[in-house]
Design an enzyme around this catalytic site. Structure first.
Site, PDB file in Angstrom:
ATOM      1  N   GLU A 192       9.818  -0.106   3.050  1.00  0.00           N
ATOM      2  CA  GLU A 192       8.371  -0.097   2.942  1.00  0.00           C
ATOM      3  C   GLU A 192       7.781  -1.155   3.876  1.00  0.00           C
ATOM      4  O   GLU A 192       8.511  -1.936   4.498  1.00  0.00           O
ATOM      5  CB  GLU A 192       7.936  -0.326   1.487  1.00  0.00           C
ATOM      6  CG  GLU A 192       8.369   0.815   0.568  1.00  0.00           C
ATOM      7  CD  GLU A 192       7.792   0.712  -0.829  1.00  0.00           C
ATOM      8  OE1 GLU A 192       7.051  -0.249  -1.111  1.00  0.00           O
ATOM      9  OE2 GLU A 192       8.077   1.599  -1.651  1.00  0.00           O
TER      10      GLU A 192
ATOM     11  N   HIS B 131      -4.627  -0.924  -1.559  1.00  0.00           N
ATOM     12  CA  HIS B 131      -3.573  -0.023  -1.082  1.00  0.00           C
ATOM     13  C   HIS B 131      -4.167   0.886  -0.017  1.00  0.00           C
ATOM     14  O   HIS B 131      -5.221   1.488  -0.220  1.00  0.00           O
ATOM     15  CB  HIS B 131      -2.999   0.807  -2.233  1.00  0.00           C
ATOM     16  CG  HIS B 131      -1.670   1.406  -1.906  1.00  0.00           C
ATOM     17  ND1 HIS B 131      -1.517   2.422  -0.987  1.00  0.00           N
ATOM     18  CD2 HIS B 131      -0.425   1.115  -2.357  1.00  0.00           C
ATOM     19  CE1 HIS B 131      -0.242   2.734  -0.895  1.00  0.00           C
ATOM     20  NE2 HIS B 131       0.446   1.958  -1.714  1.00  0.00           N
TER      21      HIS B 131
ATOM     22  N   ARG C 180       0.296  -4.370   4.477  1.00  0.00           N
ATOM     23  CA  ARG C 180      -0.697  -3.551   3.790  1.00  0.00           C
ATOM     24  C   ARG C 180      -2.135  -3.908   4.160  1.00  0.00           C
ATOM     25  O   ARG C 180      -2.990  -3.037   4.272  1.00  0.00           O
ATOM     26  CB  ARG C 180      -0.528  -3.682   2.271  1.00  0.00           C
ATOM     27  CG  ARG C 180       0.616  -2.840   1.743  1.00  0.00           C
ATOM     28  CD  ARG C 180       0.666  -2.886   0.234  1.00  0.00           C
ATOM     29  NE  ARG C 180       1.663  -1.933  -0.259  1.00  0.00           N
ATOM     30  CZ  ARG C 180       1.980  -1.783  -1.534  1.00  0.00           C
ATOM     31  NH1 ARG C 180       1.366  -2.528  -2.444  1.00  0.00           N
ATOM     32  NH2 ARG C 180       2.884  -0.914  -1.919  1.00  0.00           N
TER      33      ARG C 180
ATOM     34  N   HIS D 171      -5.744  -2.267  -5.628  1.00  0.00           N
ATOM     35  CA  HIS D 171      -4.416  -1.890  -6.105  1.00  0.00           C
ATOM     36  C   HIS D 171      -3.698  -2.998  -6.862  1.00  0.00           C
ATOM     37  O   HIS D 171      -3.080  -2.742  -7.892  1.00  0.00           O
ATOM     38  CB  HIS D 171      -3.567  -1.468  -4.902  1.00  0.00           C
ATOM     39  CG  HIS D 171      -2.193  -0.994  -5.235  1.00  0.00           C
ATOM     40  ND1 HIS D 171      -1.960   0.130  -6.005  1.00  0.00           N
ATOM     41  CD2 HIS D 171      -0.967  -1.480  -4.904  1.00  0.00           C
ATOM     42  CE1 HIS D 171      -0.659   0.316  -6.131  1.00  0.00           C
ATOM     43  NE2 HIS D 171      -0.032  -0.659  -5.493  1.00  0.00           N
TER      44      HIS D 171
ATOM     45  N   ARG E 244       0.562  -9.328  -0.919  1.00  0.00           N
ATOM     46  CA  ARG E 244       1.839  -9.016  -1.571  1.00  0.00           C
ATOM     47  C   ARG E 244       2.718  -8.130  -0.704  1.00  0.00           C
ATOM     48  O   ARG E 244       2.279  -7.115  -0.161  1.00  0.00           O
ATOM     49  CB  ARG E 244       1.564  -8.307  -2.901  1.00  0.00           C
ATOM     50  CG  ARG E 244       2.829  -7.898  -3.655  1.00  0.00           C
ATOM     51  CD  ARG E 244       2.476  -7.192  -4.939  1.00  0.00           C
ATOM     52  NE  ARG E 244       1.829  -5.916  -4.699  1.00  0.00           N
ATOM     53  CZ  ARG E 244       2.293  -4.736  -5.128  1.00  0.00           C
ATOM     54  NH1 ARG E 244       3.442  -4.685  -5.789  1.00  0.00           N
ATOM     55  NH2 ARG E 244       1.643  -3.634  -4.910  1.00  0.00           N
TER      56      ARG E 244
END
Length: 525
Positions: free
Chosen positions: A115, A234, A280, A339, A374
């Site tokens: 990811e 997100h 992100r 998110h 994060r």
């Protein structure tokens, strides 16, 4: 207010951190405060990606920690990153023993996805995008079979009672209507594991009930809050009009899915060297920019997955189907959505908050692991690690009472008399947060947000749950106003650069934020 005293440890929440902590506390008697039936309404059950852990022989916890620090944009506590990642493998093995059905290779190894911002494929998954739900199912089964754990389903916490800086009780009420009179529950110790704040935003991937109430009630009791301004959006929530928005897991991009706009142009290559696998915050801002410009950003899985998406990622496929989208034939419209809250109740490395007798784990906490942004799939890992840390520390700190009977469940009867949040006020608050405290912020918008929150709170101060929401919203907006730079998920259009002198974790007390809000409401700032 009616009071009930118990020798049990009180856990607020019913997600991964709450369940795991309850199991690790056994056979110490525990009572869990769960607004929904176990497995419903918890953010953990909605987590699609998985649990990050350095399981590959070529990978190493030090690499995982380094990726975590890098993604956090200068505000990660490196010691915490080392602590959490060093034992990540042990938690995967423990969950496996507890029945979590992780995807396995033909030779018995764990299937791992890569990811965003990870240097290795290290996200251990279940049924493609079912990790949270399946892990929760396994833990719930264990909890149901553990006699020392009582779950009060349909009950929510609305406030903390304190004396001399020590937590002495938790006010609870019926969660079905929110209109019951509160009951003060006094226990042996208190663990908050009740989720984040994504539902404070009108566009979110979080369950409907996750609206910052746990962070807010701790702040209202005087607990120190850290990094409140850092809210992760997100990049790929499905833009299909659902509330909450279905999530198109990051693992799709890990498999090679690309982001295009309505003209079919792939836009991430011009934004970041890692393109769709950039951190992100970078991807979220790029999608937000396309969305603002009316370019209709979309996630294209057609070439890389085709029909396989329907079996490999069933949650995504189901959300597409109910919205009339065939992802094998057409791209999925996406938008940036609230998110995950990197900030929250400040905790030390033992999971203790600044108030005596209070421990925190999961998204409601701010441990220093996530910093300003994060790293993907570190959320479930942090919840597991700190759930166990909190359980161990509570066991060491709280003597076992000779009267602690696990065979006598609490009998709590609620009576009418409370005030539920006004739905229109909640929606107004959520729209304020999305439009003024969202992906991109500026001074004028943040001040206007604080004025609106001030007015909403003044008009609805009779609802403790809504006051908790407003407290968390105030902390996010106030801390965002005070951080005059852009860092990680916090983007200020009027301060677009990262200031080396600002690279510290922010700490705040609600009293300070309320004073700031009052000045802004009176146009004195």
């Amino acid at each position: 207010m009616k009071e009930i005293t118990t020798d049990r440890i009180v856990i607020v929440g019913a997600g991964l951190g709450a369940l795991y902590a309850a199991l690790k506390l056994a056979p110490r008697p525990v009572v869990m405060i769960s607004p929904e039936v176990l497995g419903e309404g918890a953010s953990s059950a909605w987590a699609q990606g998985g649990v990050a852990a350095a399981m590959d022989p070529l990978d190493d916890p030090k690499n995982h920690a380094a990726d975590t620090v890098k993604a956090g944009a200068g505000t990660v506590d490196a010691d915490v990153a080392d602590l959490v990642t060093r034992h990540a493998r042990d938690y995967i093995l423990d969950l496996t023993r507890m029945g979590a059905p992780f995807d396995r290779t033909a030779d018995g190894g764990y299937v791992m996805s890569r990811e965003a911002a990870h240097s290795f494929a290290r996200v251990v998954r279940v049924k493609g995008d079912q990790a949270g739900a399946e892990i929760m199912k396994a833990l719930i089964e264990q909890v149901r079979e553990t006699p020392s754990i009582q779950v009060l389903e349909g009950t929510m916490a609305t406030g903390l009672d304190t004396e001399g800086g020590k937590v002495t009780g938790i006010a609870i009420q019926d969660s079905a209507t929110g209109r019951s009179a509160p009951v003060m529950l006094r226990g042996a110790a208190y663990l908050l594991a009740g989720g984040g704040s994504g539902g404070l935003y009108a566009i979110t991937t979080n369950p409907p009930r996750i609206r910052g109430q746990v962070i807010g009630m701790a702040a209202r009791a005087g607990a120190e809050i850290t990094d409140a301004e850092f809210v992760q959006f997100h990049p790929t929530a499905m833009d299909v009009g659902e509330d909450p928005a279905p999530l198109a897991t990051e693992a799709l991009r890990g498999e090679g899915a690309i982001l295009i706009n309505k003209d079919g142009v792939r836009f991430m290559q011009a934004v970041h060297p890692d393109a769709e696998l950039a951190p992100r915050d970078v991807v979220a801002r790029a999608i937000f920019s396309q969305w603002q410009a009316g370019m209709r950003p979309m996630l294209d899985t057609r070439d890389v997955l085709g029909e396989r998406i329907k079996t490999q990622f069933p949650a995504v496929a189901e959300a597409c189907a109910r919205n009339g989208i065939d992802p094998a034939l057409e791209p999925i419209p996406v938008a940036a959505a609230a998110h995950y809250h990197m900030g929250g109740i400040a905790t030390d490395t033992d999971g203790r908050a600044s108030l005596e007798g209070l421990w925190v784990c999961g998204e409601a906490s701010s441990t220093g692991l996530h910093g300003a942004n994060r790293l993907a799939s570190n959320g479930l890992l942090e919840a597991l690690v700190y759930a166990r840390i909190c359980a161990d520390d509570i066991i060491a700190a709280v003597p076992v009472s000779k009267n602690a009977a696990i065979d006598t469940p609490l009998d709590i009867q609620f009576e009418q008399g409370g005030v539920a949040p006004d739905p229109d006020a909640v929606m107004s608050l959520r729209q304020t947060m999305t439009s003024l405290v969202g992906v991109v912020r500026d001074e004028a918008g943040l001040k206007e947000a604080l004025r609106k929150i001030d007015a909403l709170e003044a008009a609805h101060s009779d609802s403790p749950s809504f006051m908790n929401m407003c407290a968390t919203a105030t902390l996010i907006a106030g801390c965002a106003l005070l951080r005059r730079e852009s860092r990680g998920a916090h983007e200020r259009s009027d301060f677009p650069d990262t200031d080396a002198g600002e690279g510290l974790r922010s700490k705040a007390q609600l009293t300070d934020m309320l004073a700031l809000r009052a000045k802004i409401a009176k146009d004195t700032v």
